[in-house]
Enzyme design. Structure first.
Site, PDB file in Angstrom:
ATOM      1  N   HIS A 175      -8.315   5.025   8.011  1.00  0.00           N
ATOM      2  CA  HIS A 175      -7.502   4.999   6.795  1.00  0.00           C
ATOM      3  C   HIS A 175      -8.113   4.095   5.727  1.00  0.00           C
ATOM      4  O   HIS A 175      -7.526   3.876   4.680  1.00  0.00           O
ATOM      5  CB  HIS A 175      -6.093   4.517   7.163  1.00  0.00           C
ATOM      6  CG  HIS A 175      -5.055   4.758   6.116  1.00  0.00           C
ATOM      7  ND1 HIS A 175      -4.389   3.734   5.468  1.00  0.00           N
ATOM      8  CD2 HIS A 175      -4.554   5.903   5.595  1.00  0.00           C
ATOM      9  CE1 HIS A 175      -3.525   4.231   4.611  1.00  0.00           C
ATOM     10  NE2 HIS A 175      -3.594   5.547   4.656  1.00  0.00           N
ATOM     11  N   LYS A 229     -10.282   2.704   2.668  1.00  0.00           N
ATOM     12  CA  LYS A 229     -10.715   3.282   1.390  1.00  0.00           C
ATOM     13  C   LYS A 229     -11.644   2.276   0.710  1.00  0.00           C
ATOM     14  O   LYS A 229     -11.201   1.205   0.270  1.00  0.00           O
ATOM     15  CB  LYS A 229      -9.525   3.561   0.455  1.00  0.00           C
ATOM     16  CG  LYS A 229      -8.548   4.631   0.983  1.00  0.00           C
ATOM     17  CD  LYS A 229      -7.343   3.970   1.542  1.00  0.00           C
ATOM     18  CE  LYS A 229      -6.156   4.900   1.751  1.00  0.00           C
ATOM     19  NZ  LYS A 229      -6.375   6.101   2.474  1.00  0.00           N
ATOM     20  N   ASP A 255     -24.958   0.483  -4.497  1.00  0.00           N
ATOM     21  CA  ASP A 255     -26.201  -0.291  -4.585  1.00  0.00           C
ATOM     22  C   ASP A 255     -26.145  -1.641  -3.879  1.00  0.00           C
ATOM     23  O   ASP A 255     -26.967  -2.514  -4.144  1.00  0.00           O
ATOM     24  CB  ASP A 255     -26.595  -0.520  -6.049  1.00  0.00           C
ATOM     25  CG  ASP A 255     -26.987   0.777  -6.747  1.00  0.00           C
ATOM     26  OD1 ASP A 255     -27.334   1.732  -6.040  1.00  0.00           O
ATOM     27  OD2 ASP A 255     -26.951   0.815  -7.991  1.00  0.00           O
ATOM     28  N   HIS A 299       1.761   4.594  -4.318  1.00  0.00           N
ATOM     29  CA  HIS A 299       0.915   4.593  -3.126  1.00  0.00           C
ATOM     30  C   HIS A 299       0.153   3.284  -2.931  1.00  0.00           C
ATOM     31  O   HIS A 299      -0.616   3.143  -1.990  1.00  0.00           O
ATOM     32  CB  HIS A 299      -0.077   5.760  -3.226  1.00  0.00           C
ATOM     33  CG  HIS A 299      -0.818   6.056  -1.962  1.00  0.00           C
ATOM     34  ND1 HIS A 299      -2.134   5.684  -1.769  1.00  0.00           N
ATOM     35  CD2 HIS A 299      -0.431   6.684  -0.822  1.00  0.00           C
ATOM     36  CE1 HIS A 299      -2.531   6.083  -0.571  1.00  0.00           C
ATOM     37  NE2 HIS A 299      -1.515   6.690   0.030  1.00  0.00           N
ATOM     38  N   LYS A 337      -0.870  -0.638  -2.067  1.00  0.00           N
ATOM     39  CA  LYS A 337      -0.569  -1.565  -0.977  1.00  0.00           C
ATOM     40  C   LYS A 337      -0.987  -2.964  -1.447  1.00  0.00           C
ATOM     41  O   LYS A 337      -2.157  -3.358  -1.353  1.00  0.00           O
ATOM     42  CB  LYS A 337      -1.343  -1.200   0.288  1.00  0.00           C
ATOM     43  CG  LYS A 337      -1.143   0.261   0.753  1.00  0.00           C
ATOM     44  CD  LYS A 337      -2.222   1.152   0.227  1.00  0.00           C
ATOM     45  CE  LYS A 337      -2.339   2.500   0.927  1.00  0.00           C
ATOM     46  NZ  LYS A 337      -1.161   3.249   1.136  1.00  0.00           N
ATOM     47  N   ASP A 377       3.702 -16.545  -2.741  1.00  0.00           N
ATOM     48  CA  ASP A 377       3.694 -17.752  -3.562  1.00  0.00           C
ATOM     49  C   ASP A 377       2.701 -17.568  -4.713  1.00  0.00           C
ATOM     50  O   ASP A 377       2.578 -16.477  -5.256  1.00  0.00           O
ATOM     51  CB  ASP A 377       3.380 -18.977  -2.698  1.00  0.00           C
ATOM     52  CG  ASP A 377       4.489 -19.250  -1.674  1.00  0.00           C
ATOM     53  OD1 ASP A 377       5.618 -18.765  -1.875  1.00  0.00           O
ATOM     54  OD2 ASP A 377       4.223 -19.947  -0.670  1.00  0.00           O
TER      55      ASP A 377
END
Length: 282
Positions: free
Chosen positions: A21, A23, A28, A204, A206, A211
């Site tokens: 999962h 991403k 380079d 979508h 995350k 704090d």
């Protein structure tokens, strides 16, 4: 192109429940993009699109030593999926296993999780941070299905006066996941936390801000699949500038959110309770 655990070729039982999962895009060896966005038209395109047609999401562009560690993780994933031996010095063992602080304009830790990482280090880091929060815990996640320890950590944070806010889509692209998690959200809201449904469409991203000290961004949802099954990657950031950017992103997103979960009738509450019972399978 290499396929990670292709379903039609799996021979070992239980492997079909695992997926990569993560991403990340590496360019380079000097720059990398990390976050929640897939390469798909729901996330981006050559022309702007209304929020109802595009998922709300965010990626972080990073440079510096952390890119090498991201490259190690990618090299390890590629070697596994392509059935190749990792290149010398690119086995991914050190960077993928242990979050490591690096020097630069802003300190960053890379945390990989999955079956290729011993223990549950991303989960442990998240749980520890929630218990230590004193001022705020702001979470954006498309699927909120915590285990009892994470749920308890958030409830205790509310009770000690921490500003706990959770942004979720009003209706995600997986209705079963919505029903599995909404009872946890309702419990948090009843305790005094703020649950903020994103209204225009699918959210979508995350992202977590704890704090004014920790910002977390990556591929992992706040659900049991991301913590214990899927192969994930996240960045823990400690620089004031980066945390301020995430805070600004939250505040902009809040403009499109409702202020609470809708009231539920008895039949819906029954469905929510059933969803909670099944949540460990989601």
């Amino acid at each position: 192109v290499a396929v990670f655990m292709p379903m039609l070729r799996l021979r070992l039982p239980g492997r079909g429940n695992l997926r990569n999962h993560r991403k990340s895009i590496l360019v380079d060896g000097t720059q990398a993009l990390v976050g929640g966005m897939n390469l798909a038209h729901e996330y981006m395109g050559p022309r702007p699109a209304p929020a109802s047609e595009r998922f709300a999401d965010v990626m972080l562009l990073v440079e510096g030593p952390v890119v090498r560690h991201l490259g190690d993780v990618f090299a390890s994933d590629w070697a596994f999926a392509a059935k190749q031996e990792p290149a010398p010095g690119q086995a991914g063992s050190s960077a993928a296993v242990t979050p490591e602080a690096v020097s630069g304009s802003s300190p960053i830790q890379l945390a990989a999780s999955g079956r290729d990482v011993p223990g549950d280090r991303y989960y442990d880091a998240t749980l520890s941070a929630l218990f230590e929060a004193r001022q705020r815990i702001w979470i954006a996640t498309p699927y909120f299905i915590p285990d009892e320890s994470l749920s308890r950590a958030l409830l205790l944070a509310v009770r000690r006066g921490v500003d706990v806010r959770v942004i979720v889509p009003a209706r995600s692209n997986h209705r079963l996941a919505d029903f599995a998690g909404v009872s946890y959200l309702r419990e948090l809201q009843q305790a005094g936390g703020r649950v903020l449904p994103y209204q225009p469409g699918m959210m979508h991203a995350k992202v977590t801000v704890i704090d004014h000290q920790i910002g977390v961004l990556g591929s992992a949802n706040l659900d049991m699949r991301s913590f214990f099954l899927d192969y994930e990657i996240s960045l823990f950031m400690y620089g004031a500038h980066e945390i301020a950017l995430l805070e600004h992103w939250f505040e902009e997103l809040l403009r499109s959110c409702g202020q609470s979960l809708p009231e539920a009738h008895s039949l819906r509450l029954l469905a929510e309770d059933l969803g909670r019972l099944l949540s460990p399978l989601m």
